[in-house]
Scaffold this active site. Structure first.
Site, PDB file in Angstrom:
ATOM      1  CD  GLU C  32      -2.399  -1.652   2.533  1.00  0.00           C
ATOM      2  OE1 GLU C  32      -2.076  -1.016   3.551  1.00  0.00           O
ATOM      3  OE2 GLU C  32      -3.082  -2.696   2.558  1.00  0.00           O
ATOM      4  CD  GLU C  63      -3.887  -4.977   4.604  1.00  0.00           C
ATOM      5  OE1 GLU C  63      -5.067  -5.334   4.400  1.00  0.00           O
ATOM      6  OE2 GLU C  63      -3.579  -3.805   4.927  1.00  0.00           O
ATOM      7  CG  HIS C 132      -2.535   2.277  13.954  1.00  0.00           C
ATOM      8  ND1 HIS C 132      -3.816   1.786  13.992  1.00  0.00           N
ATOM      9  CD2 HIS C 132      -2.348   2.715  12.676  1.00  0.00           C
ATOM     10  CE1 HIS C 132      -4.385   1.930  12.807  1.00  0.00           C
ATOM     11  NE2 HIS C 132      -3.515   2.490  11.986  1.00  0.00           N
TER      12      HIS C 132
END
Lengths: 403, 325, 326
Positions: C32, C63, C132
């Site tokens: 990406e 993914e 994250h």
């Protein structure tokens, strides 16, 4: 229950067994399954584990003594055993030993043991906090850790404390040199005896010859392509040796007094190094009658058993010729000592690529291997040994054994 | 497909489609027997009744073209040309098997004839096919990749991601959905939003065909269109071949807890091999004797594979840690 | 003699990919935002211009699909690098990684090889929330068939990435975003760093500190502080976790008799746990105290900066653990 520990039968043909090492001392408390004693037949050793939880009450047979199968070598007692029963068992065992005319091992504590066993209370010593390396160093230097003060976190004895204690001890007048003493027992002892005997009786001569190992590699490749299994070079060597022995039968013989006995069977021994030092030579019986594939699996099986110390006596007996391969240790050539009762032994060196002069004036790179043949000069002479070795070399370089 | 379409296919080809289907059928029958005899490690998924799909598609592929397959892998493996002996040996876990006894029935692979891999994770083979097609395109090999999967896989994310990737990158993939109406026990009617899975092609801007997967000629002709498109660089195609498994999900599953006996019997009447045999005989494309001979030859081939597999050894301990990296 | 120039880790990684793509036409890059944008951190900057859209591919957010495609390409003759922006997104492709990438070679009896490298940038401690913030490294160490690389310096990053791209086995390559701008000496001349060879980043005699990724820098800072108190710490950077250079770690412990293992993962079954177990098994008799672990707490990462500080390993926590051994 009073439990008698016998000298066990480890092999069908075995009559006697020897105590190699007591792993527990008389009076030691032992749990079920704990290893008590290592015993062995001629070359096979075995560890006896305790069948129950109790005390190793009495040891009757000392290290290095040989007794017949079935002889009582120790008695294990449980806390609730009656002193009468124990005493009876001890008397019986001693009687048995007397008949064998083997001295009874004296023991200082036996009398007290019998009567006081019941009152013995297990006292757990206070645990001393000590780091692993400190503990090891203390042991190596023979320091008593109960006398050392710990300065580490939580008063743990740490390395520094031990180093300090060693330093302090150095100040004390010089002690004699500390020599590490290793007692010759078990396999080591047998090797020592047999090698001395062989080397002192048989006049040894060693001849060496270099052989081209390309053909062996070819055989191995073909074998592996056909079976997808790994082929040991030893299998090929044994195959070739049996062919040479058939051509020169005198090398498959035993000298006894004024007589040379030529064997009809070809039983090839293969020396296997053991991890904790020592050496054992499992024998492949009738090696000449086996296909390469059978040799390969037999070797694999025997070597594994040897390493796990699970060989039976029948699997190490009756060899008529021996091969000792030190190739994997990057040895080129050496002078092996004969196995007692045998006329020759083949030492095999590593396979290494070397420039070889071919056709008089050109050089080729070839995988070469040195064959060292030690022989008993009472039986054969150098020229014959040379012929034998040349025959073996030619066989290895050209033959195509049935897989 | 009663439209005389066979006129465009040579008689020789029509007979060879018969032979290939018989090969798949008899091979699977033998594997079922192996399983019943307790020789197979793990479980076993048979393709009995679905032969026309694998055979009709693979008949359009060259040896260099690649196939990805599923947990129900025998049909694709045999139809793509993997020798029966290494396939059978693998299913028994033998060292002579195509994967040296490491893959087994659900993970067959024999790249030298283009049988790339069968993944037993439902829906996971499609991304591999996309990657193989990308590789073929970049390396300019002109290969086509056929990716087989079932109706269950058509509801996985990997399927949708793969169709999208193959479409945006115009890759030479033929997505072949073997819709046998059940994902284990769950009917496609209860699991899938559309009647024909093929309509999902539209969402990814590629042609989609919903066809009778038990008609080997129809499968062959549809796959030919898809393979030619892929070969010419026109991108992927989705084929949904409707078919039915005669056995349950795995060998030993009666398959009747979720299907009625009547339904199973009805589908068995449409057995693709029986249908095609009748087709060949009625049009005198082949004689009874000729077809019987084919049956016999295949039986011999299967018997040889059986002997090879049974006689082979299991891998030894030296195989255990090979090929980890 | 190469000049000792200094570049940052992002540049070093860029060079590694550029050199390998020049050397080997089968190397491609997918992921990406790796193409037009050149990567969200600029690591693949300029690669699209030089190698074109065939070999440098921006992917849709798929993914599972493009990692699977990377595997499919790898088993058929390409040598792909796939970038997964952050390790937190690896679970989206976990099926392909664990069931295919790691196992295809074994399961096909060596017929297929998977020369695929997956790069991913850890953004732990940045305050972006628990999804994250993870490395998930232990997942991959636990999966037989994958090699796992965890560089801490520009020099290591470049040499290890080149080795990863050339390796025939699948490689998980973990970059740490906060190290991207750190500069360090990187020779102009080509070099490779072999896998399974730890680097002793600082020598010492009293204590071994094993750390990975950015925590190597924390360990070096801690070692400086400890030296002021007379404790000479040795800092060992394993650089690759699979294969792991056990020998260097054990030899260091044999010398120092004390060890602190620092891990950017939760302690349970983590990297530190594994290294601690190895030391306990293979160097027990050399230990002068317990094996200490400094790992992240067993909680999802919060966003509030003071809480993050409590959760993650750092210089202070390493020093505290070290001092417990003296």
């Amino acid at each position: 229950m009073v439990k008698i520990i016998f000298m066990p039968r480890l092999d069908e043909e075995q009559e006697k067994g020897m105590v190699v090492e007591w792993l527990k001392a008389q009076g030691d408390f032992i749990s079920q399954g704990e290893e008590i004693v290592e015993v062995m037949s001629e070359k096979v050793s075995f560890i006896i584990e305790s069948p129950l939880k109790g005390t190793l009450h009495k040891i009757f047979v000392e290290v290095a003594e040989e007794v017949p199968i079935g002889t009582t070598i120790a008695i294990i007692s449980e806390v609730e055993d009656s002193p009468d029963l124990l005493a009876k068992a001890i008397v019986e065992a001693e009687e048995q030993l007397k008949q064998l005319e083997i001295p009874i091992v004296a023991t200082k504590i036996e009398e007290i043991e019998v009567t006081q066993k019941r009152e013995v209370v297990e006292v757990k010593p206070e645990r001393i906090k000590i780091s692993p390396i400190a503990k090891r160093l203390a042991k190596e230097h023979g320091l008593d850790i109960t006398k050392i003060e710990g300065t580490g976190p939580g008063v743990r004895i740490v390395k520094e404390d031990i180093l300090r204690a060693i330093e302090q001890r150095r100040v004390i007048p010089a002690v004699p040199e500390e020599v590490e003493r290793i007692r010759l027992t078990g396999v080591r002892k047998i090797i020592a005896e047999r090698m001395t005997q062989s080397y002192q009786t048989a006049p040894h001569v060693t001849v060496m010859m270099e052989a081209d190992a390309s053909n062996m590699a070819k055989i191995r490749k073909e074998f592996e392509e056909k079976t997808r299994a790994r082929l040991s070079y030893n299998a090929i060597l044994i195959k070739a040796v049996t062919e040479a022995l058939q051509a020169y039968k005198i090398f498959n013989s035993t000298i006894e007094g004024n007589e040379i006995r030529i064997h009809t069977n070809i039983n090839v021994g293969l020396a296997v190094a053991l991890e904790d030092s020592g050496l054992i030579v499992p024998v492949i019986p009738d090696a000449d009658k086996k296909l390469l594939k059978e040799l390969n699996t037999t070797i694999e099986d025997l070597v594994q058993k040897a390493r796990q110390k699970k060989l039976l006596l029948s699997e190490v007996k009756g060899g008529t010729f021996t091969i000792s391969n030190l190739g994997m240790y990057e040895i080129d050539g050496f002078t092996p000592i004969l196995t007692p009762q045998q006329t020759a032994i083949l030492g095999v060196g590593r396979i290494a690529k070397k420039p070889i002069v071919v056709d008089e004036d050109s050089i080729e790179i070839k995988p070469m291997m040195i064959l060292s043949l030690s022989f008993d000069h009472r039986v054969v002479d150098g020229a014959l040994a040379a012929q034998f070795l040349r025959h073996l070399k030619n066989t290895l370089e050209t033959f195509t054994p049935v897989l | 497909m009663e439209k005389g379409l066979h006129n465009e296919i040579s008689n020789e080809k029509l007979v060879s489609l018969y032979r290939e289907m018989v090969r798949v059928r008899l091979f699977d029958d033998k594997m079922g027997e192996f399983y019943a005899r307790g020789l197979c490690p793990g479980t076993l998924h048979l393709s009995t009744g679905q032969e026309a799909v694998a055979v009709g598609v693979c008949a359009n592929l060259t040896k260099e073209d690649l196939v990805t397959s599923t947990h129900r892998a025998h049909a694709h493996t045999v139809a793509k040309g993997t020798p029966m002996n290494v396939t059978a040996a693998e299913i028994l876990g033998k060292v002579t098997g195509c994967c040296r006894g490491r893959g087994g029935t659900m993970h067959l692979s024999w790249p030298e004839v283009g049988m790339l891999y069968s993944s037993s994770i439902v829906g996971a083979g499609a991304p591999l096919a996309v990657g193989a097609a990308l590789s073929a395109t970049l390396r300019k090999t002109n290969q086509v990749i056929a990716s087989f999967f079932g109706d269950g896989a058509a509801n996985t994310g990997g399927f949708h991601e793969s169709l999208n990737l193959a479409s945006i990158w115009k890759l030479p993939v033929v997505f072949v959905c073997e819709n046998n109406l059940y994902a284990i026990s769950v009917s496609v009617k209860r699991s899938t939003s559309v009647k024909d899975i093929a309509v999902r092609a539209k969402a990814y801007n590629m042609p989609g065909f919903a066809i009778d997967g038990n008609d080997v000629i129809e499968v062959y002709k549809t796959a030919r269109i898809a393979v030619e498109r892929a070969r010419k660089g026109e991108g992927p195609t989705l084929i949904e071949a409707k078919t039915y498994r005669h056995h349950g999900h795995y060998y030993g599953d009666p398959g009747t807890a979720y299907r009625t006996k009547e339904e199973v019997e009805e589908w068995k009447k449409g057995d693709p091999i029986v249908r095609h045999r009748k087709y060949l005989l009625e049009r005198t494309i082949a004689s009874e004797e000729q077809l019987n001979n084919i049956d016999k030859e295949v039986e011999e081939e299967v018997a040889e594979a059986e002997k090879f597999a049974i006689d082979s050894e299991f891998p030894g301990p030296e195989e255990l840690e090979r090929f980890v990296f | 003699m190469s000049t000792q120039r200094e570049i940052n880790m992002a540049e070093a990684l860029n060079e590694a990919m550029r050199e390998e793509m020049r050397r080997d036409p089968t190397v491609i890059l997918m992921g990406e935002d790796v193409g037009v944008l050149g990567g969200v951190y600029g690591v693949s900057k300029g690669l699209l211009d030089e190698f074109g859209p065939e070999r440098v591919r921006d992917t849709p957010i798929s993914e599972d699909g493009f990692v699977g495609a990377g595997i499919g390409a790898a088993i058929t003759g390409l040598n792909p690098i796939v970038e997964i922006m952050y390790p937190d997104f690896l679970p989206c492709a976990m099926n392909q990684i664990t069931n295919h990438m790691a196992k295809l070679r074994y399961m096909t009896g060596g017929q297929l090889t998977v020369p695929l490298t997956i790069r991913s940038a850890i953004i732990q401690g940045r305050g972006s929330g628990a999804d994250h913030a993870q490395t998930l490294i232990p997942w991959f160490v636990q999966t037989p068939g994958l090699k796992v690389v965890v560089p801490s310096t520009p020099y290591d990053a470049k040499g290890l990435l080149k080795t990863a791209i050339r390796d025939k086995a699948p490689v998980m390559f973990f970059e740490t975003a906060k190290l991207y701008l750190n500069k360090g000496p990187v020779p102009e001349d080509e070099y490779l760093i072999p896998f399974g060879k730890a680097d002793i980043k600082r020598e010492g005699t009293d204590l071994t500190i094993v750390a990975i990724c950015n925590l190597v820098l924390e360990a070096l800072e801690a070692a400086k502080e400890l030296e002021k108190e007379g404790i000479k710490a040795e800092v060992v950077d394993p650089r690759t976790l699979v294969p792991l250079d056990k020998e260097t770690i054990i030899n260091s412990v044999k010398k120092t008799n004390r060890i602190v293992v620092v891990d950017n993962n939760p302690s349970a079954c983590g990297v530190a746990a594994e290294i601690a177990a190895i030391v306990a098994e293979e160097a027990f008799d050399y230990l002068d105290g317990p094996i200490m672990r400094v790992a992240t707490l067993q909680i999802p990462e919060p966003v509030a900066p003071p809480l993050i500080k409590l959760m993650l390993p750092n210089k202070e926590k390493i020093i505290t653990a070290a001092k417990k051994l003296f």
